[in-house]
Enzyme design. Structure first.
Site, PDB file in Angstrom:
ATOM      1  N   ASP A  17       0.828  -1.201   0.000  1.00 43.16           N
ATOM      2  CA  ASP A  17       0.000   0.000   0.000  1.00 43.16           C
ATOM      3  C   ASP A  17       0.870   1.262   0.000  1.00 43.16           C
ATOM      4  O   ASP A  17       1.987   1.245   0.524  1.00 43.16           O
ATOM      5  CB  ASP A  17      -0.896  -0.025   1.259  1.00 43.16           C
ATOM      6  CG  ASP A  17      -2.068   0.944   1.148  1.00 43.16           C
ATOM      7  OD1 ASP A  17      -2.275   1.516   0.056  1.00 43.16           O
ATOM      8  OD2 ASP A  17      -2.765   1.129   2.152  1.00 43.16           O
ATOM      9  N   GLY A  18       0.344   2.320  -0.585  1.00 41.27           N
ATOM     10  CA  GLY A  18       1.031   3.620  -0.515  1.00 41.27           C
ATOM     11  C   GLY A  18       1.610   4.105  -1.834  1.00 41.27           C
ATOM     12  O   GLY A  18       2.251   5.162  -1.864  1.00 41.27           O
ATOM     13  N   ASN A  19       1.368   3.390  -2.922  1.00 38.78           N
ATOM     14  CA  ASN A  19       1.907   3.830  -4.221  1.00 38.78           C
ATOM     15  C   ASN A  19       1.350   5.204  -4.612  1.00 38.78           C
ATOM     16  O   ASN A  19       2.072   6.060  -5.120  1.00 38.78           O
ATOM     17  CB  ASN A  19       1.524   2.849  -5.328  1.00 38.78           C
ATOM     18  CG  ASN A  19       2.142   1.483  -5.148  1.00 38.78           C
ATOM     19  OD1 ASN A  19       3.066   1.320  -4.369  1.00 38.78           O
ATOM     20  ND2 ASN A  19       1.618   0.509  -5.879  1.00 38.78           N
ATOM     21  N   ARG A  30      -0.852   8.864 -10.128  1.00 36.69           N
ATOM     22  CA  ARG A  30      -0.836   7.659  -9.298  1.00 36.69           C
ATOM     23  C   ARG A  30      -0.109   6.482  -9.971  1.00 36.69           C
ATOM     24  O   ARG A  30       0.585   5.711  -9.321  1.00 36.69           O
ATOM     25  CB  ARG A  30      -2.270   7.250  -8.955  1.00 36.69           C
ATOM     26  CG  ARG A  30      -3.004   8.268  -8.084  1.00 36.69           C
ATOM     27  CD  ARG A  30      -4.436   7.842  -7.847  1.00 36.69           C
ATOM     28  NE  ARG A  30      -4.497   6.523  -7.247  1.00 36.69           N
ATOM     29  CZ  ARG A  30      -4.305   6.272  -5.951  1.00 36.69           C
ATOM     30  NH1 ARG A  30      -4.046   7.265  -5.129  1.00 36.69           N
ATOM     31  NH2 ARG A  30      -4.394   5.053  -5.492  1.00 36.69           N
ATOM     32  N   HIS A  34       2.621   3.302  -8.995  1.00 36.56           N
ATOM     33  CA  HIS A  34       2.466   1.860  -9.236  1.00 36.56           C
ATOM     34  C   HIS A  34       3.676   1.301  -9.996  1.00 36.56           C
ATOM     35  O   HIS A  34       4.118   0.185  -9.738  1.00 36.56           O
ATOM     36  CB  HIS A  34       1.176   1.577 -10.015  1.00 36.56           C
ATOM     37  CG  HIS A  34      -0.075   1.908  -9.245  1.00 36.56           C
ATOM     38  ND1 HIS A  34      -0.243   1.560  -7.933  1.00 36.56           N
ATOM     39  CD2 HIS A  34      -1.215   2.581  -9.598  1.00 36.56           C
ATOM     40  CE1 HIS A  34      -1.430   1.979  -7.508  1.00 36.56           C
ATOM     41  NE2 HIS A  34      -2.034   2.608  -8.501  1.00 36.56           N
ATOM     42  N   SER A  62      -7.230  -5.943  -5.716  1.00 38.12           N
ATOM     43  CA  SER A  62      -8.320  -6.548  -4.942  1.00 38.12           C
ATOM     44  C   SER A  62      -9.636  -6.506  -5.709  1.00 38.12           C
ATOM     45  O   SER A  62      -9.781  -5.761  -6.689  1.00 38.12           O
ATOM     46  CB  SER A  62      -8.481  -5.818  -3.606  1.00 38.12           C
ATOM     47  OG  SER A  62      -9.136  -4.586  -3.816  1.00 38.12           O
ATOM     48  N   ASN A  65     -10.724  -3.039  -5.968  1.00 41.80           N
ATOM     49  CA  ASN A  65      -9.945  -2.054  -6.737  1.00 41.80           C
ATOM     50  C   ASN A  65     -10.583  -1.668  -8.078  1.00 41.80           C
ATOM     51  O   ASN A  65     -10.182  -0.669  -8.693  1.00 41.80           O
ATOM     52  CB  ASN A  65      -8.507  -2.553  -6.971  1.00 41.80           C
ATOM     53  CG  ASN A  65      -7.632  -2.477  -5.736  1.00 41.80           C
ATOM     54  OD1 ASN A  65      -6.683  -3.237  -5.572  1.00 41.80           O
ATOM     55  ND2 ASN A  65      -7.925  -1.546  -4.822  1.00 41.80           N
ATOM     56  N   ARG A  68     -11.755   2.003  -8.687  1.00 39.27           N
ATOM     57  CA  ARG A  68     -10.866   3.125  -9.022  1.00 39.27           C
ATOM     58  C   ARG A  68     -11.191   3.644 -10.428  1.00 39.27           C
ATOM     59  O   ARG A  68     -11.956   3.028 -11.151  1.00 39.27           O
ATOM     60  CB  ARG A  68      -9.408   2.662  -8.933  1.00 39.27           C
ATOM     61  CG  ARG A  68      -9.088   2.246  -7.508  1.00 39.27           C
ATOM     62  CD  ARG A  68      -7.651   1.916  -7.306  1.00 39.27           C
ATOM     63  NE  ARG A  68      -7.441   1.662  -5.876  1.00 39.27           N
ATOM     64  CZ  ARG A  68      -6.312   1.814  -5.242  1.00 39.27           C
ATOM     65  NH1 ARG A  68      -5.242   2.235  -5.883  1.00 39.27           N
ATOM     66  NH2 ARG A  68      -6.223   1.564  -3.953  1.00 39.27           N
ATOM     67  N   ARG A 185       1.685  -4.925   6.175  1.00 37.94           N
ATOM     68  CA  ARG A 185       1.007  -3.908   5.368  1.00 37.94           C
ATOM     69  C   ARG A 185       1.830  -2.628   5.448  1.00 37.94           C
ATOM     70  O   ARG A 185       2.163  -2.163   6.539  1.00 37.94           O
ATOM     71  CB  ARG A 185      -0.407  -3.620   5.869  1.00 37.94           C
ATOM     72  CG  ARG A 185      -1.101  -2.608   4.944  1.00 37.94           C
ATOM     73  CD  ARG A 185      -2.520  -2.326   5.306  1.00 37.94           C
ATOM     74  NE  ARG A 185      -3.142  -1.509   4.277  1.00 37.94           N
ATOM     75  CZ  ARG A 185      -4.380  -1.648   3.825  1.00 37.94           C
ATOM     76  NH1 ARG A 185      -5.153  -2.583   4.332  1.00 37.94           N
ATOM     77  NH2 ARG A 185      -4.857  -0.856   2.881  1.00 37.94           N
TER      78      ARG A 185
END
Ligand code: FPP
Length: 239
Positions: A17-19, A30, A34, A62, A65, A68, A185
């Site tokens: 997480d956090g990209n 964003r 990634h 997921s 996801n 998005r 995580r």
């Protein structure tokens, strides 16, 4: 069977997480985050033999996801295809066996074909077992497993009285994997977000502040050292 915790985890699962925030902090879109995240996947997979981590499972996309933006979803799908295309040969040479978990039905045919091919290509490898969760959700996995199990009951292959906590995991996407010893995580969020719900019953969790694109093998090593210091009892009392 899980190794003694002092020896380090045999199976590590990671919620990467956090990209998005990593990219935002740099004033970039964003997807830039990634792409940086994909490079980290490569570094972390490479580092596993040195840390004696035999199984690595990563949460790449997921079932939630899909909510998005279309641009981000399409960009991620393209990135997964590119990752497979670029890394296949190297993964094979490094002894990595790659498998995917999650529901493939919603993924596009081209990607699914590439996933199948990578699984086939690396099937004889045994140095590191990399499992990539793509269109994966723990609840969805249990629901799909239950459907298959119910079908076996209907067909007379399984009697309801024989169903126990060793039967159900055989129907899960992860039937070929040991349970994770450690779930990490990144990015400071303390949630499990539908990841390996059944499998993590006795896992240790580590929620760390580092954003995924900053998760270097050195950070990984620190987290693994932290795991070794923990006292795992699996519900028993230590004598
Ligand atoms: C979560 O960060 C990350 C994802 C949903 C995608 C994970 C994908 C990668 C690490 C790319 C490469 C993976 C492979 C297997 C090649 P976020 O976007 O939710 O970050 P944020 O919370 O800061 O917005």
């Amino acid at each position: 069977m899980a190794k003694d915790s002092k020896a380090g985890p045999n199976h590590v699962a990671i919620i990467m997480d956090g990209n998005g925030r990593w990219a935002q902090m740099r004033g970039r879109p964003r997807l830039f985050g990634h792409h940086a995240g994909a490079k980290r996947v490569r570094d972390i997979v490479e580092s596993c033999p040195g840390f004696d981590v035999k199984y690595l499972t990563i949460f790449a996309f997921s079932t939630e996801n899909w909510k998005r933006t279309q641009t981000e979803v399409a960009g991620l799908m393209k990135l997964f295809r590119r990752y497979i295309q670029r890394e296949a040969r190297d993964l094979l040479a490094r002894g990595v066996r790659v498998r995917f978990i999650g529901d493939r039905v919603r993924l596009d045919d081209k990607l699914v074909n590439m996933m199948d091919e990578l699984e086939l290509l690396t099937r004889d490898n045994d140095k590191v077992h990399l499992t990539i969760a793509l269109n994966y959700g723990g609840r969805d996995e249990v629901a799909r497993a239950t459907k298959r199990l119910a079908y076996d009951v209907e067909q007379g292959r399984l009697a309801p009285k024989d169903i126990d906590d060793e039967t159900l995991p055989k129907y899960l996407d992860t039937c070929f994997l040991p349970d994770p010893d450690l779930v990490i995580r990144t990015s400071g969020e303390a949630r499990i977000s539908n990841f390996l719900l059944w499998q993590s019953a006795y896992a240790e969790y580590d929620f760390i502040d580092t954003l995924w694109p900053d998760f270097t093998p050195a950070v990984f090593e620190k987290v693994l050292d932290g795991f070794k210091a923990r006292d795992r009892r699996f519900g028993a009392v230590k004598v």
